[in-house]
Scaffold this motif. Sequence first.
Motif, mmCIF file in Angstrom:
data_model
loop_
_atom_site.group_PDB
_atom_site.id
_atom_site.type_symbol
_atom_site.label_atom_id
_atom_site.label_comp_id
_atom_site.label_asym_id
_atom_site.label_seq_id
_atom_site.Cartn_x
_atom_site.Cartn_y
_atom_site.Cartn_z
ATOM 1 N N ASP A 146 35.783 56.086 32.983
ATOM 2 C CA ASP A 146 37.225 56.232 33.227
ATOM 3 C C ASP A 146 37.468 57.081 34.481
ATOM 4 O O ASP A 146 38.366 56.802 35.272
ATOM 5 N N SER A 163 35.466 51.263 28.729
ATOM 6 C CA SER A 163 36.347 52.128 29.509
ATOM 7 C C SER A 163 37.694 51.455 29.746
ATOM 8 O O SER A 163 37.778 50.437 30.451
ATOM 9 N N ALA A 212 40.013 52.357 31.715
ATOM 10 C CA ALA A 212 40.325 52.332 33.155
ATOM 11 C C ALA A 212 39.636 51.152 33.826
ATOM 12 O O ALA A 212 40.206 50.504 34.718
#
Length: 227
Positions: free
Chosen positions: A16, A83, A85
């Motif tokens: 992230d 993740s 992100a």
Amino acid sequence: MDGEPAHLAATRSGYDAIAGQYAETFRAELEQAPLDRAVLAAFAELVRRAHPEAPVLEVGCGPGAVTAHLSALHLDVRGIDLSPAMVDLARQEHPDLGFEVGEMGRLDRRDGELAGLVSWYSLIHVPAPHRRSVLEEFHRVLRPGGYVLIAFQVGHDTLHLDEAFGRAVSLDFHRLQPDDVEALLDGAGFEPAARMVKAPEPSSAASQVPQCFVIARRPLGGAWAQE
Ligand SMILES: C[S@@+](CC[C@H](N)C(=O)[O-])C[C@H]1O[C@@H](n2cnc3c(N)ncnc32)[C@H](O)[C@@H]1O
């Protein structure tokens, strides 16, 4: 997440933190890697010949470059990543493809749903005690005759990073031995299809050690053998 193994939290927060810089750095990696593209092309053809039009999953897809490449090779492919992100980035970079947050050890897929599964430098984040059960999960979601492709750095050590792209992280990159990966695949019920080992490339920061690509197949058997 409650009750999850510690390595997952560390890997999730590490990626992230660096997702944007990772995507920027490695966006064009495949363009410089003819052998990698050859492996992906061979995998795509094997999958299409075994199960035309059946779904394929890239686990640990990061920003989605390999997922997009597999889609361009006419596979019906989606990506998942631990993740959030990374998944956001993959959706931004490839809005026509499907990406979701997920964990490769507990896939949100039915038994035998997939024709192919790719772990492109993502099994490297799974500590040894968890590797066998992850490969058993890959076996569960693949239909008989389906293929798995695993890419990893070759070695005996674990590279630990406390910092990456100027951000504090705690990321472990487990280098693996091809024989060990194939033995684990065998133990999880796969049969070998192919292995390629690429020599180190001193000019590439990401390829300072040998890289290995292993393809294995879930054997035909049971009801699926009638197809
Ligand atoms: C080295 S990056 C590779 C990304 C992409 N496959 C590529 O080649 O650019 C490893 C990726 O695997 C993901 N990952 C690591 N462990 C995972 C797990 N248990 N389940 C799903 N994704 C995982 C990380 O979040 C990260 O995005």
